[in-house]
Design a protein around this motif. Sequence first.
Motif, PDB file in Angstrom:
ATOM      1  N   HIS A 127       9.016   0.132   9.357  1.00  0.00           N
ATOM      2  CA  HIS A 127       8.310   0.428  10.685  1.00  0.00           C
ATOM      3  C   HIS A 127       8.959   1.652  11.693  1.00  0.00           C
ATOM      4  O   HIS A 127       8.422   1.947  12.720  1.00  0.00           O
ATOM      5  CB  HIS A 127       8.401  -0.905  11.528  1.00  0.00           C
ATOM      6  CG  HIS A 127       7.756  -2.060  11.286  1.00  0.00           C
ATOM      7  ND1 HIS A 127       6.303  -1.948  10.705  1.00  0.00           N
ATOM      8  CD2 HIS A 127       8.197  -3.036  10.509  1.00  0.00           C
ATOM      9  CE1 HIS A 127       5.988  -3.267  10.233  1.00  0.00           C
ATOM     10  NE2 HIS A 127       7.200  -3.911   9.943  1.00  0.00           N
ATOM     11  N   ILE A 128       9.881   2.182  10.960  1.00  0.00           N
ATOM     12  CA  ILE A 128      10.341   3.461  11.579  1.00  0.00           C
ATOM     13  C   ILE A 128       9.457   4.655  11.362  1.00  0.00           C
ATOM     14  O   ILE A 128       8.906   4.980  10.542  1.00  0.00           O
ATOM     15  CB  ILE A 128      11.702   3.995  10.729  1.00  0.00           C
ATOM     16  CG1 ILE A 128      12.651   2.791  10.589  1.00  0.00           C
ATOM     17  CG2 ILE A 128      12.342   5.299  11.196  1.00  0.00           C
ATOM     18  CD1 ILE A 128      13.524   2.520  11.728  1.00  0.00           C
ATOM     19  N   GLN A 129       9.371   5.257  12.760  1.00  0.00           N
ATOM     20  CA  GLN A 129       8.366   6.109  13.024  1.00  0.00           C
ATOM     21  C   GLN A 129       8.791   7.688  12.706  1.00  0.00           C
ATOM     22  O   GLN A 129       9.339   8.037  13.698  1.00  0.00           O
ATOM     23  CB  GLN A 129       7.504   6.121  14.218  1.00  0.00           C
ATOM     24  CG  GLN A 129       6.980   4.602  14.526  1.00  0.00           C
ATOM     25  CD  GLN A 129       5.590   4.331  14.175  1.00  0.00           C
ATOM     26  OE1 GLN A 129       5.224   4.994  13.358  1.00  0.00           O
ATOM     27  NE2 GLN A 129       4.987   3.178  14.422  1.00  0.00           N
ATOM     28  N   SER A 130       8.670   8.124  11.824  1.00  0.00           N
ATOM     29  CA  SER A 130       8.933   9.493  11.549  1.00  0.00           C
ATOM     30  C   SER A 130       8.392  10.192  10.271  1.00  0.00           C
ATOM     31  O   SER A 130       8.930   9.891   9.234  1.00  0.00           O
ATOM     32  CB  SER A 130      10.533   9.971  11.720  1.00  0.00           C
ATOM     33  OG  SER A 130      10.819  11.158  11.315  1.00  0.00           O
ATOM     34  N   GLU A 131       7.323  10.948  10.533  1.00  0.00           N
ATOM     35  CA  GLU A 131       6.708  11.236   9.330  1.00  0.00           C
ATOM     36  C   GLU A 131       7.688  12.435   8.414  1.00  0.00           C
ATOM     37  O   GLU A 131       7.865  12.387   7.029  1.00  0.00           O
ATOM     38  CB  GLU A 131       5.369  11.843   9.548  1.00  0.00           C
ATOM     39  CG  GLU A 131       4.499  12.289   8.343  1.00  0.00           C
ATOM     40  CD  GLU A 131       3.169  12.930   8.644  1.00  0.00           C
ATOM     41  OE1 GLU A 131       2.636  12.685   9.911  1.00  0.00           O
ATOM     42  OE2 GLU A 131       2.559  13.680   7.937  1.00  0.00           O
ATOM     43  N   LYS A 132       8.395  13.058   9.280  1.00  0.00           N
ATOM     44  CA  LYS A 132       9.395  14.109   8.513  1.00  0.00           C
ATOM     45  C   LYS A 132      10.505  12.844   7.812  1.00  0.00           C
ATOM     46  O   LYS A 132      10.647  13.639   6.693  1.00  0.00           O
ATOM     47  CB  LYS A 132       9.870  14.711   9.697  1.00  0.00           C
ATOM     48  CG  LYS A 132      11.063  15.677   8.769  1.00  0.00           C
ATOM     49  CD  LYS A 132      11.369  16.914   9.682  1.00  0.00           C
ATOM     50  CE  LYS A 132      12.504  17.945   9.022  1.00  0.00           C
ATOM     51  NZ  LYS A 132      12.773  19.039   9.756  1.00  0.00           N
ATOM     52  N   LEU A 133      10.924  12.136   8.307  1.00  0.00           N
ATOM     53  CA  LEU A 133      12.039  11.396   7.747  1.00  0.00           C
ATOM     54  C   LEU A 133      11.180  10.713   6.217  1.00  0.00           C
ATOM     55  O   LEU A 133      12.004  10.808   5.295  1.00  0.00           O
ATOM     56  CB  LEU A 133      12.214  10.022   8.523  1.00  0.00           C
ATOM     57  CG  LEU A 133      12.827   8.757   7.720  1.00  0.00           C
ATOM     58  CD1 LEU A 133      14.305   9.514   7.441  1.00  0.00           C
ATOM     59  CD2 LEU A 133      13.250   7.857   8.837  1.00  0.00           C
ATOM     60  N   THR A 134      10.232  10.208   6.391  1.00  0.00           N
ATOM     61  CA  THR A 134       9.345   9.508   5.199  1.00  0.00           C
ATOM     62  C   THR A 134       9.493  10.635   4.133  1.00  0.00           C
ATOM     63  O   THR A 134       9.884  10.406   3.004  1.00  0.00           O
ATOM     64  CB  THR A 134       8.029   9.127   5.394  1.00  0.00           C
ATOM     65  OG1 THR A 134       8.073   8.070   6.545  1.00  0.00           O
ATOM     66  CG2 THR A 134       7.425   8.486   4.181  1.00  0.00           C
ATOM     67  N   ASP A 135       8.962  11.789   4.289  1.00  0.00           N
ATOM     68  CA  ASP A 135       8.659  12.834   3.491  1.00  0.00           C
ATOM     69  C   ASP A 135       9.886  13.538   2.920  1.00  0.00           C
ATOM     70  O   ASP A 135      10.180  13.762   1.741  1.00  0.00           O
ATOM     71  CB  ASP A 135       7.839  14.049   4.188  1.00  0.00           C
ATOM     72  CG  ASP A 135       6.451  13.707   4.515  1.00  0.00           C
ATOM     73  OD1 ASP A 135       6.062  12.737   4.011  1.00  0.00           O
ATOM     74  OD2 ASP A 135       5.696  14.150   5.207  1.00  0.00           O
TER      75      ASP A 135
ATOM     76  N   LEU B 189      19.351  14.346   4.028  1.00  0.00           N
ATOM     77  CA  LEU B 189      18.073  14.757   4.070  1.00  0.00           C
ATOM     78  C   LEU B 189      17.805  15.884   4.990  1.00  0.00           C
ATOM     79  O   LEU B 189      16.694  16.331   5.266  1.00  0.00           O
ATOM     80  CB  LEU B 189      17.365  13.412   4.877  1.00  0.00           C
ATOM     81  CG  LEU B 189      17.272  12.060   4.015  1.00  0.00           C
ATOM     82  CD1 LEU B 189      16.009  11.351   4.899  1.00  0.00           C
ATOM     83  CD2 LEU B 189      16.917  12.016   2.607  1.00  0.00           C
ATOM     84  N   ASN B 190      18.794  16.861   5.063  1.00  0.00           N
ATOM     85  CA  ASN B 190      18.404  18.051   5.533  1.00  0.00           C
ATOM     86  C   ASN B 190      17.932  18.419   6.675  1.00  0.00           C
ATOM     87  O   ASN B 190      17.087  19.259   7.408  1.00  0.00           O
ATOM     88  CB  ASN B 190      17.659  18.846   4.441  1.00  0.00           C
ATOM     89  CG  ASN B 190      18.339  19.203   3.194  1.00  0.00           C
ATOM     90  OD1 ASN B 190      17.859  18.831   2.132  1.00  0.00           O
ATOM     91  ND2 ASN B 190      19.390  19.804   3.051  1.00  0.00           N
ATOM     92  N   PHE B 191      18.123  17.284   7.453  1.00  0.00           N
ATOM     93  CA  PHE B 191      17.908  17.554   9.006  1.00  0.00           C
ATOM     94  C   PHE B 191      18.858  18.401   9.854  1.00  0.00           C
ATOM     95  O   PHE B 191      19.964  18.346   9.456  1.00  0.00           O
ATOM     96  CB  PHE B 191      17.681  15.976   9.666  1.00  0.00           C
ATOM     97  CG  PHE B 191      16.497  15.429   9.349  1.00  0.00           C
ATOM     98  CD1 PHE B 191      15.514  15.120  10.266  1.00  0.00           C
ATOM     99  CD2 PHE B 191      16.174  14.502   8.352  1.00  0.00           C
ATOM    100  CE1 PHE B 191      14.113  14.432   9.918  1.00  0.00           C
ATOM    101  CE2 PHE B 191      15.276  13.764   8.077  1.00  0.00           C
ATOM    102  CZ  PHE B 191      14.037  13.989   9.003  1.00  0.00           C
ATOM    103  N   SER B 192      18.445  18.913  10.964  1.00  0.00           N
ATOM    104  CA  SER B 192      19.419  19.761  11.690  1.00  0.00           C
ATOM    105  C   SER B 192      20.058  18.817  12.675  1.00  0.00           C
ATOM    106  O   SER B 192      19.411  17.726  12.942  1.00  0.00           O
ATOM    107  CB  SER B 192      18.550  20.918  12.397  1.00  0.00           C
ATOM    108  OG  SER B 192      17.678  20.407  13.407  1.00  0.00           O
ATOM    109  N   TRP B 193      21.215  18.979  13.173  1.00  0.00           N
ATOM    110  CA  TRP B 193      21.869  18.268  14.165  1.00  0.00           C
ATOM    111  C   TRP B 193      20.812  18.054  15.529  1.00  0.00           C
ATOM    112  O   TRP B 193      21.287  17.116  16.133  1.00  0.00           O
ATOM    113  CB  TRP B 193      22.986  18.684  14.505  1.00  0.00           C
ATOM    114  CG  TRP B 193      23.180  20.152  15.588  1.00  0.00           C
ATOM    115  CD1 TRP B 193      22.075  20.630  15.933  1.00  0.00           C
ATOM    116  CD2 TRP B 193      24.473  20.261  16.215  1.00  0.00           C
ATOM    117  NE1 TRP B 193      22.668  21.864  16.578  1.00  0.00           N
ATOM    118  CE2 TRP B 193      24.038  21.517  17.095  1.00  0.00           C
ATOM    119  CE3 TRP B 193      25.427  19.876  16.475  1.00  0.00           C
ATOM    120  CZ2 TRP B 193      24.860  22.251  17.806  1.00  0.00           C
ATOM    121  CZ3 TRP B 193      26.405  20.501  17.407  1.00  0.00           C
ATOM    122  CH2 TRP B 193      26.107  21.668  17.855  1.00  0.00           C
TER     123      TRP B 193
END
Lengths: 217, 217
Positions: free
Chosen positions: A105-113, B89-93
């Motif tokens: 249920h975590i909402q973040s398309e970027k996270l999923t991808d 996951l290569n996110f920025s801070w």
Amino acid sequence: MPTKSEENYIKEIYALEQKCNAEVSTNLIAEKLSAKASSVTDMLKKLSKKDLLIYQKYVGVKLNSKGREIALSVIRKHRLWETFLVEKLNFSWSEVHEIAEQLEHIQSEKLTDQLDSFLNFPTTDPHGEPIPNKNGEFTRIKTICLDELKEGNTGVFVEVRNDSDKFLKFLTKNSIIIGCSIKVIDKEDFDNSITIEIDDKQFSISEGVVQNLYLKR
Amino acid sequence: MPTKSEENYIKEIYALEQKCNAEVSTNLIAEKLSAKASSVTDMLKKLSKKDLLIYQKYVGVKLNSKGREIALSVIRKHRLWETFLVEKLNFSWSEVHEIAEQLEHIQSEKLTDQLDSFLNFPTTDPHGEPIPNKNGEFTRIKTICLDELKEGNTGVFVEVRNDSDKFLKFLTKNSIIIGCSIKVIDKEDFDNSITIEIDDKQFSISEGVVQNLYLKR
DNA sequence: ATATATATTTAGTCATGCCTAAAAATTTGA
DNA sequence: TCAAATTTTTAGGCATGACTAAATATATAT
């Protein structure tokens, strides 16, 4: 954005549609979600008003394309997280379902991808179930249920369609793990149980178990 | 198990206690959580009844050891997930705070501990803030706020105490990133802004920015 | 065909977590 | 000190997502 509760209803309706190939009934949803039929009716009205499904009083319910898209997104997240937990965090396949129920249920398309990419775009989860891609597409591997295999024949176990920890612990205890070869020794007509052989050991499993085990076609 | 909402209140009360070294007032909590004071009163009563904090009408509120334990657990999860997002996951801070706000509420001690291990037991998150260990202990690195540094002196930037994406994007744009050396060129008395030098480039930053930047002592 | 059983919906209730408006306590300052 | 300003609490309401009990629609069987 659908709420967690709405997502759970949509996910369950999707699963029942796949299994039954028909409109899904209020009572069936209620049973699966351990809720009362009246609560289900309330939610179906709400989801219908949000235009995520087609609801006909006394008839049943069917997801529309928007609802299906949500279902596939939740399933994608669930299976990606299960894969992460097993492959990266050393969980066993019987421990991951409950945690994935939260993470889906975590909402973040970027996270999923990004997670998908981190895991090298897996196509199946630790239970052998297919993981939808970013566009909601997946190719279900051709499988046959163990109950279709004839006596004397052998198949490779590739998918289990029951995520409960108790069931999976039972399988593990009996060396029934993804990739193993299962030979059908004997089928009992009176209770549909079968005797199988794995690693030269023979034992009997009940119909309820057999129906959740799928082999490579 | 505390609800997500309860956890957010406890986390905020903990942060305010650390900042103010005093009982926390209803209005302050309300402001920070963008809620009304009356909603805060309701929740404080509830948390008090659950024995997670000491609430005295018209006086203020203070976490007890049970409340503090929950706060530290949520903070631990938040910072571990932020670390995961940046390192794996290569996110920025500047992108991780919002997602970690969701992930911090996932309930599974084993998940938290396995994640901790997967990340090699990090002691600080991508913003330089300390990550409590399994027992809620952490050693805050000795730091000084940039506003304490005298003209002509240089320090190493090790911690930012503001997670908002806008603020962090501003820092990034100006090459103010963890580990960089900052030299104080000039301090303006009338508005407390200062001129700093990073990588041979000089520019001025306002008091509001300065107060969030911490240097290695 | 119609009585009975089953499935589904409606009506009304409840807890959670939020709100507004009003009341009460505390603080401030002339 | 005591009136005004501020802070906090209380009282009452609302949406969500559940429930129970009663009503209604559909399915089944004689």
